[in-house]
Design a protein around this motif. Structure first.
Motif, mmCIF file in Angstrom:
data_model
loop_
_atom_site.group_PDB
_atom_site.id
_atom_site.type_symbol
_atom_site.label_atom_id
_atom_site.label_comp_id
_atom_site.label_asym_id
_atom_site.label_seq_id
_atom_site.Cartn_x
_atom_site.Cartn_y
_atom_site.Cartn_z
ATOM 1 N N SER A 60 15.516 -21.546 70.617
ATOM 2 C CA SER A 60 15.543 -21.302 69.942
ATOM 3 C C SER A 60 13.887 -19.845 69.604
ATOM 4 C CB SER A 60 14.938 -22.158 68.180
ATOM 5 O OG SER A 60 14.101 -22.598 68.834
ATOM 6 N N TYR A 61 13.091 -21.092 71.321
ATOM 7 C CA TYR A 61 12.193 -20.017 70.966
ATOM 8 C C TYR A 61 12.555 -18.052 72.507
ATOM 9 C CZ TYR A 61 8.029 -18.309 75.029
ATOM 10 O OH TYR A 61 7.426 -16.976 74.499
ATOM 11 N N GLY A 111 17.758 -11.913 76.799
ATOM 12 C CA GLY A 111 19.285 -12.333 76.490
ATOM 13 C C GLY A 111 19.920 -13.072 77.505
ATOM 14 N N LYS A 112 18.611 -13.734 78.616
ATOM 15 C CA LYS A 112 19.234 -14.611 80.092
ATOM 16 C C LYS A 112 17.898 -15.270 80.284
ATOM 17 C CE LYS A 112 22.514 -11.866 82.534
ATOM 18 N NZ LYS A 112 23.007 -10.317 81.550
ATOM 19 N N VAL A 113 18.751 -16.311 80.882
ATOM 20 C CA VAL A 113 17.199 -17.243 81.427
ATOM 21 C C VAL A 113 17.806 -18.183 83.168
ATOM 22 C CG1 VAL A 113 18.200 -19.443 79.573
ATOM 23 C CG2 VAL A 113 16.039 -19.600 80.754
ATOM 24 N N ARG A 116 23.050 -23.126 81.596
ATOM 25 C CA ARG A 116 22.442 -21.788 81.002
ATOM 26 C C ARG A 116 23.284 -21.564 80.013
ATOM 27 N NH1 ARG A 116 21.649 -16.989 84.956
ATOM 28 N NH2 ARG A 116 21.705 -15.283 83.550
ATOM 29 N N ASN A 117 24.694 -21.309 79.710
ATOM 30 C CA ASN A 117 25.418 -21.234 79.125
ATOM 31 C C ASN A 117 24.458 -22.071 77.144
ATOM 32 O OD1 ASN A 117 27.021 -19.951 80.202
ATOM 33 N ND2 ASN A 117 28.707 -21.224 80.188
ATOM 34 N N GLU A 118 24.728 -23.239 77.110
ATOM 35 C CA GLU A 118 23.802 -23.500 76.644
ATOM 36 C C GLU A 118 22.154 -23.236 76.195
ATOM 37 O OE1 GLU A 118 23.877 -27.603 76.685
ATOM 38 O OE2 GLU A 118 23.453 -28.329 74.771
ATOM 39 N N LEU A 119 21.073 -22.536 76.883
ATOM 40 C CA LEU A 119 20.675 -22.787 76.331
ATOM 41 C C LEU A 119 20.626 -20.599 76.106
ATOM 42 C CD1 LEU A 119 18.836 -23.701 79.842
ATOM 43 C CD2 LEU A 119 18.174 -24.030 78.028
ATOM 44 N N GLU A 120 21.197 -20.301 77.058
ATOM 45 C CA GLU A 120 21.796 -18.699 76.072
ATOM 46 C C GLU A 120 22.734 -18.291 75.460
ATOM 47 O OE1 GLU A 120 23.163 -16.458 79.856
ATOM 48 O OE2 GLU A 120 21.017 -16.847 80.800
ATOM 49 N N SER A 121 22.873 -19.410 74.237
ATOM 50 C CA SER A 121 23.848 -19.642 73.008
ATOM 51 C C SER A 121 22.668 -18.345 72.076
ATOM 52 C CB SER A 121 23.848 -20.471 72.334
ATOM 53 O OG SER A 121 24.246 -21.274 71.691
#
Ligand code: SAM
Length: 330
Positions: free
Chosen positions: A275-276, A283-285, A300-305
């Motif tokens: 959310s941050y 867009g990417k982490v 990564r997919n979870e963080l970038e959802s």
């Protein structure tokens, strides 16, 4: 350059070959395990004369062809075992003996003892005609595991640890050094520095060093050298594989691979981090933590959802804290 698959695989990358040729510039040099000539051809640019020896007849045939294609005529190619007395007898006094030796392709853990030709054998065999030696060794080896009186020069190429060069005799300029290519940025050990902060959290800015600096154990010295620009700069260890420098001052240095601005320090809670990132147009982490490779994309997919922004964050994890950074523009 023309070569077989094996020859190309082991040939020296051009920026490395060029750097070494400049550092070893002299009148007469011998490259005693020359392969297809990747390094020897660069020696020919800076040295008056080069002897290039290779045990594999196919490789030396490629090396000769490469010299011809490039119009190089100051190399004498010699096919055979460079340790054999019959070959050494034919050579004059040499300013420098260089070897980038073969290493067993299937070796699990690199060892200084498995290089062919071996370093002690080369030094013994050539001791009557030279006292200056340079060798390439596996960069995975730590400085302490090299049991010789020589300079250990760790080298990064394009941001990755790439080579370890060992220099003996008059070629030795320090015990340990690190050089980042292609820009040729060098640090040489001058003493013992420990500037580890023990801090749990980084200061406002963090600096990721070139891998050669960390591998050479010179990060503390780099921090000490930067004290006049950033008096609070210290070593910030994240985990066994990742160590940064950190300071409240924003500085630049050619031995930094990346410079970061701290964004957020939080619990490693995926939805909170997500959310941050969403709120701040990321867009990417890039995840820079010890996760098993097969789980990387799940994390990564979870963080970038549902992220749609343009910005890119870097996520590190120290103990149980998630630390988000963003790369600073140059
Ligand atoms: C890593 S490759 C060298 C690559 C070369 N520096 C280049 O840039 O193309 C090592 C070479 O050492 C050769 N070699 C191993 N033992 C040797 C020996 N005793 N005498 C001469 N060459 C040897 C191998 O055949 C191999 O081609």
């Amino acid at each position: 350059m023309i070569a077989d698959k094996d020859g190309i695989r082991f040939a020296t990358p051009e920026p490395v070959a060029e750097y070494r040729a400049k550092r070893l510039k002299c009148k007469v040099i011998a490259d005693i395990s020359c392969g297809i000539g990747g390094q020897a051809l660069h020696f020919a640019k800076y040295c008056d004369f080069v002897y290039a020896i290779e045990i594999d007849t196919k490789k030396i045939a490629f090396a000769k062809k490469n010299a011809k294609i490039m119009g190089v005529d100051n190399i004498e190619f010699i096919a055979g075992n460079s340790l054999s007395p019959e070959i050494i007898e034919k050579l004059p006094e040499l300013d420098v003996v260089f070897s980038d030796p073969a290493r067993p392709p299937s070796e699990k853990k690199r060892s200084i003892d498995n290089l062919r030709p071996s370093i002690p054998e080369v030094m013994k065999a050539y001791s009557d005609i030279s006292s200056n030696f340079a060798f390439e060794a596996p960069p995975q080896l730590s400085p302490e595991s090299i049991p010789f009186d020589c300079e250990r020069e760790y080298m990064s190429l394009e941001g990755k640890l790439n080579r370890l060069n060992l220099y003996f005799g008059e070629l030795k300029k320090a015990d340990i050094s690190a050089v980042a290519l292609p820009g040729i940025n060098i640090i040489r050990k001058t003493g013992v520095y420990d500037t580890a902060s023990g801090n749990e959290e980084p200061a406002r800015y963090a600096y990721e060093p070139e891998e050669c600096v960390t591998k050479a154990g010179l990060l503390g010295q780099l921090a000490a050298e930067l004290k006049n620009e950033a008096d609070d700069i210290s070593v910030f260890e994240i985990d066994k594989k990742r160590t940064l420098l950190s300071s409240d001052s924003m500085i630049k240095n050619s031995l930094f691979k990346n410079r970061y601005k701290r964004l957020l320090i939080s619990e490693p809670d995926f939805s909170l981090i997500n959310s941050y990132l969403k709120k701040n147009s990321f867009g990417k982490v890039i995840v820079r933590a010890a996760i098993e490779p097969e789980k990387y994309w799940d994390v990564r997919n979870e963080l970038e959802s549902c992220l749609v922004g343009e910005r890119k964050a870097h996520l590190f994890v120290k103990n149980d804290k998630a630390i988000l950074f963003e790369v600073l523009d140059d």
